[in-house]
Write an enzyme that holds these catalytic residues in place. Structure first.
Site, mmCIF file in Angstrom:
data_model
loop_
_atom_site.group_PDB
_atom_site.id
_atom_site.type_symbol
_atom_site.label_atom_id
_atom_site.label_comp_id
_atom_site.label_asym_id
_atom_site.label_seq_id
_atom_site.Cartn_x
_atom_site.Cartn_y
_atom_site.Cartn_z
ATOM 1 N N ASP A 1 0.813 -1.211 0.000
ATOM 2 C CA ASP A 1 0.000 0.000 0.000
ATOM 3 C C ASP A 1 0.855 1.272 0.000
ATOM 4 O O ASP A 1 0.417 2.329 -0.427
ATOM 5 C CB ASP A 1 -0.919 -0.020 1.234
ATOM 6 C CG ASP A 1 -1.634 1.299 1.461
ATOM 7 O OD1 ASP A 1 -2.484 1.635 0.622
ATOM 8 O OD2 ASP A 1 -1.336 2.002 2.443
ATOM 9 N N LEU B 1 -6.278 7.278 3.073
ATOM 10 C CA LEU B 1 -6.477 8.283 2.023
ATOM 11 C C LEU B 1 -5.337 8.311 1.005
ATOM 12 O O LEU B 1 -5.301 9.171 0.128
ATOM 13 C CB LEU B 1 -6.621 9.678 2.649
ATOM 14 C CG LEU B 1 -7.878 9.879 3.512
ATOM 15 C CD1 LEU B 1 -7.814 11.196 4.237
ATOM 16 C CD2 LEU B 1 -9.139 9.809 2.657
ATOM 17 N N ARG B 2 -4.406 7.357 1.131
ATOM 18 C CA ARG B 2 -3.280 7.351 0.188
ATOM 19 C C ARG B 2 -3.763 7.206 -1.257
ATOM 20 O O ARG B 2 -3.210 7.818 -2.157
ATOM 21 C CB ARG B 2 -2.321 6.209 0.517
ATOM 22 C CG ARG B 2 -1.321 6.550 1.573
ATOM 23 C CD ARG B 2 -0.097 5.658 1.539
ATOM 24 N NE ARG B 2 0.659 5.853 2.756
ATOM 25 C CZ ARG B 2 0.693 4.993 3.762
ATOM 26 N NH1 ARG B 2 0.036 3.866 3.687
ATOM 27 N NH2 ARG B 2 1.401 5.247 4.834
ATOM 28 N N GLY B 3 -4.752 6.362 -1.470
ATOM 29 C CA GLY B 3 -5.280 6.129 -2.815
ATOM 30 C C GLY B 3 -5.779 7.414 -3.459
ATOM 31 O O GLY B 3 -5.481 7.705 -4.628
ATOM 32 N N VAL C 1 -2.638 9.851 -4.138
ATOM 33 C CA VAL C 1 -1.779 9.400 -5.246
ATOM 34 C C VAL C 1 -2.492 9.545 -6.588
ATOM 35 O O VAL C 1 -1.887 9.967 -7.576
ATOM 36 C CB VAL C 1 -1.314 7.932 -5.019
ATOM 37 C CG1 VAL C 1 -0.622 7.385 -6.257
ATOM 38 C CG2 VAL C 1 -0.374 7.856 -3.829
#
Length: 348
Positions: free
Chosen positions: A205, A286-288, A291
């Site tokens: 992830d 919230l990385r998705g 990015v």
């Protein structure tokens, strides 16, 4: 100059690589905006993973550094320089500068933590009272590319160190009460073969993008790839010469995209759509979202646009989200198809 060319090992030109568009796009976007967070490339053996990664490093424009600095410090950007260089500037020192090729560092599987992070010479510190630091691979990779082949076979604690440095842009080495901190901003590129085991989901992830590559099935394309490689092996310099114009065009396009990137806008409605897709896919954290926004902006800059359009999001979103989905062993469809299905419902 000709002598230097002769002793340098020729590298297969990036623009001569046939197919594997997903991997090429992910690498290009990461060099335009290193804050995307690197790329994990998973695929069959012999599909050109290492060749493509070395080719992108060779393609990049040279960078300006402070001469004799082990961290490739930038002469004016405080975020990209070591404390020693910073102190030198504050004391009015006249720093020598030079241009170097973008560093491309290979991390071997057997590397120790000291080799990766660097070590502090305790004996020198105790006897002479001098903080003596032996830089590691993270120092060499600053402002460049750090490549880990077979990253899924690397010790988890080393992968953790790499990902932490890639995310924060700094490497801190602490030992016996002595602490050294230096910039370590690099594009982390990992490659691996899924047959040899997957990375743990929490590590996977942390990679910004995930490209899946498969062996080319079309026999005509396979012949073309084999012929291209044979031609390069027989006479690399004439092959490099043949692709020089295309290589320079792409190099200028990357430079232009890097300059344009800060001014690229993404409409609020599109940002909401991206977050809606992440929510629908049950992506943790919230990385998705972050990015995907970054990658879409980098692609818009690469295509010389002013604002992000739906087409940009459609091209990058699978690369940004497929490795963030929760794995269900009973699922009959793969994560890429699942992303496609939700994107189709929400974006088109």
């Amino acid at each position: 100059m000709d002598f230097i060319k002769k002793i340098n090992r020729p590298i297969f030109p990036f623009t001569a690589i046939i197919g594997q568009e997903e991997m090429k796009l992910a690498l290009l976007l990461n060099v335009i905006d290193p804050k995307i967070g690197g790329v994990m490339i998973m695929g069959d053996r012999g599909t050109g993973k290492s060749t493509t990664i070395r080719a992108i490093a060779d393609l990049l424009p040279q960078i300006l550094v402070v001469e004799d600095d082990p961290f490739n410090s930038h002469p004016s950007n405080f975020e990209l320089m070591s404390n020693e260089v910073k102190e030198g500037i504050e004391n009015g020192q006249n720093l020598k500068k030079k241009y170097i090729n973008v560093p491309m560092v290979d991390l071997p599987l057997g590397a120790t933590e000291d080799r990766v992070c660097g070590t502090i010479d305790i004996e020198k510190a105790l006897t002479e009272g001098i903080k003596s630091f032996e830089p590691g691979l993270l120092a060499k990779a600053n402002r460049g590319i750090l490549y880990v082949d077979e990253v899924n076979l690397l010790d988890d604690h080393l992968v953790d160190i790499l990902l932490d440095s890639a995310a924060s842009g700094w490497n801190t080495v602490e030992r016996e009460g002595i602490s050294i901190r230096h910039p370590a901003r690099f594009v982390l590129v990992g490659s691996g073969n899924p047959e040899e085991g997957e990375l743990r989901p929490q590590l996977l992830d942390r990679f910004g993008m995930h490209a899946e590559i498969k062996t080319v099935k079309d026999p005509f394309l396979r012949v073309q790839i084999v012929e291209q490689r044979s031609k390069f092996d027989q006479d690399p310099y004439s092959c490099l010469n043949e692709y020089r114009i295309e290589q320079n065009k792409l190099k200028n396009r990357i430079l232009s995209a890097q300059e344009k990137l800060p001014s690229i806008a993404i409409d609020y409605a599109l940002r909401v759509k991206i977050s809606e897709i992440c929510s629908e896919l049950d992506v943790d954290g919230l990385r998705g979202d972050i990015v995907t926004n970054r990658a879409a902006k980098a692609l818009a800059a690469y295509n010389n646009k002013e604002i992000v359009e739906i087409e940009d999001i459609l091209l990058v979103i699978k690369l940004c989200l497929r490795h963030r989905l929760r794995k269900d062993p009973l699922d009959i469809i793969d994560s890429g198809s699942k992303v496609d299905k939700v994107v189709k419902e929400i974006l088109t």
